[in-house]
Each structure stands twice: as C-alpha cells, then as structure tokens.
Design a protein around this motif. Structure first.
Motif: not given
Length: 217
Positions: A41-42, A130-135, A144-149
């Motif tokens: 997903l990431a 994932l931290r970077e993508l969420a930001e 999709d980032v949230g689902i990956a997390a």
C-alpha cells in the motif's frame, strides 16, 4: 518434491492453509504478510503522489518507493522463515522421552521467540515511511496510508504477542533482549496506531465543515 513457498501460493490457497488444523502457516506467517500488505500500500501511494519538480524530491520519492518494494518483496520469505522455525514444535512433540520432549519444546519456543523478534524488527523498518506519507499525502490516497498503518500495527502487535507466548511456553522470563524487543514493538504499535488515527482525523468531516486536506493529491 520441491517445497512450495508462500510466494508460490495463491491467496485463496494460503488462507485455506491458514484456516486448517495443520501447524503451518500460523500467526507469525500471517504477521509477515500483513507487513507485506502495508508495504504494498505504501508503494502504491508513493507511485500515485505528484512529486515536486525538484531533483532532491524526486530522489526522495524513488527512495521511498524502493524501500517499500524491498519490504513487500521480503515479506513472503519472512513468512516462510517463521513457518520453518515453527516446525520445530512438531519435531519436539515427536520425541518419546518426556525429558527430551520438554527440552526440545523449550528450544523450539526460544527459536520461535527469536524469529518473532526478527519479524517484528523487519516490520518496524516501514514505520518512518508511513509516518512521512501520513504527513505529506493528499486526501485521495490518505486512507490507504491509514490502512497501511493499521496493517503494520497488526503485524507488530502480533509479533509482540508471539514473543510473549513463546517465552511463556518456554517458562523463560529472563531474556532481556527479547523483553526489550517486546517493548520496542509495543512502542512501534502505538506510533502506528497514532498514524492511523491522525489519518482518520484528517478524513473525518468537522461539524459543518469538510475533511481536511494535506499537501499532495
């Protein structure tokens, strides 16, 4: 007959094997594949993001994509490693002498705990991505980032649970390295849960308003 690996199996067949009463695959292998799902997903989110027209930003995007791809590709092998270690329990049960069987069970349990710690460390390598993508991901791909997390949180939580179960099975509570691994995995799980919650808060409409948006579509 050549041994089939997780990568050789279709999803349906693998899930059927997981649901069966056979010893493998089990929870450890499932944790590895949850990490693989998170990585995939990431990787997809990075591929969809619009990269600023700057060489440094492009290099960063390529690095994120390559890292996520490496975790995704390694996940089936991690599942197979855990399955291989878990086969030690069946071998231990086959021992006829009670003392030998007890010793073999303890050895298998400690090997499994070490495998779970390695699997957990493998999963946590994706946390910074994932931290970077969420930001810095826009609303279109943010879920999709949230689902990956959430998927990676399940993997790290599962690895910690397995370490605890294996230590209990071995009646071993003094392995400082494994206890430290549980603490590290618990910390990673909390961070991943926070990432998923941050994503949800960005996507949840405020009263009378619209969902918040981040930097990229």
């Amino acid at each position: 007959m050549e041994r089939r690996t997780t990568a050789d199996e279709g999803i349906g067949a693998w899930l059927e094997a997981l649901a069966s009463t056979g010893p493998n695959p089990g929870g450890g292998a499932a944790a590895a594949l949850m990490a693989g799902v998170a990585a995939a997903l990431a990787e997809m989110v990075v591929a969809y993001r619009k990269t600023p027209d700057a060489p440094e930003a492009e290099r960063r995007e390529r690095a994120l994509a390559a890292f996520a791809a490496a975790v995704r590709e390694a996940a089936p092998d991690m599942a197979d490693r855990d399955t291989e270690v878990a086969s030690g329990f069946a071998e231990a049960e086959s021992r006829s002498e009670p003392e030998e069987r007890a010793a073999a069970k303890r050895e298998a349990s400690m090997a499994a705990a070490g495998s779970s710690a390695a699997l957990g460390r493998f999963a946590t390598t994706l946390v910074p991505v994932l931290r970077e993508l969420a930001e810095d991901t826009g609303r279109l791909m943010l879920a999709d980032v949230g689902i990956a997390a959430a998927a990676l949180s399940a993997a790290t939580r599962a690895a910690a649970l397995n370490i605890c179960a294996d230590l209990a099975r071995a009646e071993e509570s003094g392995r400082a390295d494994l206890i430290a691994a549980v603490d590290e995995l618990d910390a990673a799980t909390r961070e991943l849960d926070a990432v998923a919650e941050r994503v949800r808060s960005q996507l949840t409409p405020a009263s009378g308003g619209t969902p918040g948006a981040t930097a990229r579509p």
